[in-house]
Design a protein around this motif. Structure first.
Motif, short mmCIF file in Angstrom:
data_model
loop_
_atom_site.label_atom_id
_atom_site.label_comp_id
_atom_site.label_asym_id
_atom_site.label_seq_id
_atom_site.Cartn_x
_atom_site.Cartn_y
_atom_site.Cartn_z
N PRO A 143 52.40 -8.02 -15.48
CA PRO A 143 53.41 -7.22 -14.77
C PRO A 143 54.57 -6.79 -15.65
CG PRO A 143 52.76 -9.08 -13.44
CD PRO A 143 52.14 -9.28 -14.79
N GLY A 144 54.80 -7.42 -16.78
CA GLY A 144 55.91 -7.05 -17.65
C GLY A 144 55.50 -6.19 -18.83
N ALA A 145 54.27 -5.74 -18.89
CA ALA A 145 53.78 -4.96 -20.03
C ALA A 145 54.48 -3.61 -20.11
CB ALA A 145 52.27 -4.75 -19.91
N LEU A 146 54.64 -3.12 -21.32
CA LEU A 146 55.25 -1.81 -21.56
C LEU A 146 54.13 -0.81 -21.80
CD1 LEU A 146 57.85 -0.14 -22.05
CD2 LEU A 146 57.61 -0.75 -24.46
N VAL A 147 54.12 0.26 -21.01
CA VAL A 147 53.11 1.31 -21.18
C VAL A 147 53.87 2.60 -21.46
CG1 VAL A 147 51.23 2.56 -20.07
CG2 VAL A 147 51.58 0.15 -19.54
N TYR A 148 53.61 3.19 -22.62
CA TYR A 148 54.33 4.41 -23.01
C TYR A 148 53.78 5.63 -22.28
CZ TYR A 148 56.65 1.95 -26.81
OH TYR A 148 57.44 1.09 -27.53
N PHE A 149 54.68 6.54 -21.94
CA PHE A 149 54.26 7.83 -21.39
C PHE A 149 53.39 8.54 -22.42
CE2 PHE A 149 58.43 7.70 -18.91
CZ PHE A 149 57.81 7.44 -17.69
N PRO A 150 52.43 9.32 -21.99
CA PRO A 150 51.54 10.01 -22.94
C PRO A 150 52.17 11.28 -23.50
CG PRO A 150 50.85 10.49 -20.71
CD PRO A 150 51.99 9.52 -20.60
N VAL A 151 53.33 11.15 -24.15
CA VAL A 151 54.04 12.30 -24.70
C VAL A 151 54.24 12.19 -26.21
CG1 VAL A 151 55.26 12.81 -22.54
CG2 VAL A 151 56.32 11.28 -24.21
N PHE A 152 53.90 11.05 -26.81
CA PHE A 152 54.13 10.82 -28.23
C PHE A 152 52.85 11.11 -28.99
CE2 PHE A 152 56.66 7.87 -25.70
CZ PHE A 152 57.94 8.18 -26.11
N PRO A 187 64.09 5.01 -21.31
CA PRO A 187 63.64 6.38 -21.45
C PRO A 187 62.19 6.53 -21.90
CG PRO A 187 65.68 6.04 -22.69
CD PRO A 187 65.26 4.72 -22.12
N ALA A 188 61.64 5.58 -22.65
CA ALA A 188 60.30 5.74 -23.20
C ALA A 188 59.23 5.61 -22.14
CB ALA A 188 60.06 4.73 -24.29
N SER A 189 59.32 4.62 -21.29
CA SER A 189 58.27 4.33 -20.34
C SER A 189 58.73 3.31 -19.34
CB SER A 189 57.04 3.78 -21.05
OG SER A 189 56.49 4.73 -21.91
N PRO A 190 58.05 3.25 -18.22
CA PRO A 190 58.42 2.21 -17.25
C PRO A 190 57.78 0.89 -17.63
CG PRO A 190 56.61 3.50 -16.40
CD PRO A 190 57.01 4.12 -17.71
N ARG A 191 58.38 -0.17 -17.17
CA ARG A 191 57.72 -1.46 -17.26
C ARG A 191 56.56 -1.42 -16.27
NH1 ARG A 191 58.53 -4.56 -21.56
NH2 ARG A 191 60.56 -4.05 -22.35
N ALA A 192 55.49 -2.09 -16.59
CA ALA A 192 54.30 -2.03 -15.73
C ALA A 192 54.61 -2.48 -14.33
CB ALA A 192 53.19 -2.87 -16.34
N GLY A 193 55.48 -3.47 -14.16
CA GLY A 193 55.83 -3.95 -12.84
C GLY A 193 56.86 -3.09 -12.14
N GLY A 194 57.43 -2.12 -12.87
CA GLY A 194 58.38 -1.21 -12.28
C GLY A 194 59.83 -1.64 -12.38
N GLY A 195 60.11 -2.89 -12.71
CA GLY A 195 61.49 -3.38 -12.74
C GLY A 195 62.15 -3.16 -14.08
N ASP A 196 63.48 -3.25 -14.07
CA ASP A 196 64.22 -3.14 -15.32
C ASP A 196 64.09 -4.45 -16.08
OD1 ASP A 196 65.07 -0.60 -14.79
OD2 ASP A 196 66.91 -1.26 -13.77
N THR A 197 64.39 -4.37 -17.36
CA THR A 197 64.35 -5.58 -18.19
C THR A 197 65.74 -6.15 -18.29
OG1 THR A 197 64.65 -4.26 -20.18
CG2 THR A 197 62.40 -4.76 -19.52
#
Length: 193
Positions: free
Chosen positions: A123-132, A177-187
């Motif tokens: 749930p805490g994984a970082l997934v980057y938006f597919p823009v890079f 700004p890069a991507s949401p956390r997989a669980g949706g919450g802030d870090t």
């Protein structure tokens, strides 16, 4: 004036041939031969060889013309290049620039699938938006984005929102700004200073 065939018994071909041979022997010898002395004679009609059939010449295979891939009319407006002051070497390849580009609808769909898998795994994984993207248009691996120098990363991350479709902007909300956390919450902050 017909002939009455009812007096004849039906006879197979082999029997008919044997009877013809016996009749021929009786005429030549003048006397009938006993049935046991007449060798069976098998008359095989010649088999007609089929005329050689000309093989049809196969029709040439007509390949349909290649279908051109669709392209965006103003592709340059969908991309922005950021040269890196501190290039990154990863898996034998040097990443010296990052191209921010608007993702296609297919890439957005794949992103949501990856996000769902990441949530299930961590749930805490970082997934980057597919823009890079790299110079060839391929997505830059997350490991490269993670290790990028902060002076290179900051202007890139500040421009990410300009390249996000509405569906991804809605996810961005209060996430980094890069991507949401997989669980949706802030870090949480990582240091107290």
């Amino acid at each position: 004036m017909g002939h009455d065939f009812s007096q004849y018994a039906p006879v197979g071909k082999a029997e008919a041939a044997r009877m013809q041979a016996a009749e021929a022997a009786r005429r030549v010898l003048g006397a009938p031969l006993p049935e046991a002395q007449v060798a069976p004679v098998v008359v095989v009609p010649p088999v007609a060889q089929p005329a050689p059939v000309a093989q049809p010449t196969p029709a040439p295979v007509v390949q349909p013309p290649p279908v051109a891939a669709p392209v965006f009319v103003n592709a340059a407006a969908r991309t922005r290049r950021f040269p890196l002051d501190h290039p990154v070497l990863f898996e034998g390849r040097v990443f010296a620039e990052v191209h921010l580009r608007r993702p296609t609808s297919r890439e957005v769909g794949q992103f949501f699938e990856e996000l769902a898998e990441a949530i299930a795994a961590d749930p805490g994984a970082l997934v980057y938006f597919p823009v890079f993207a790299d110079a060839d248009g391929g997505l830059i691996p997350a490991a490269v984005l993670d290790i990028m120098d902060d002076d290179d990363r900051d202007p890139i991350m500040g421009a990410v929102a300009d390249f996000l479709p509405r569906r991804l902007q809605a996810l961005r909300g209060s996430a980094p700004p890069a991507s949401p956390r997989a669980g949706g919450g802030d870090t949480a902050p990582t240091s107290s200073t």
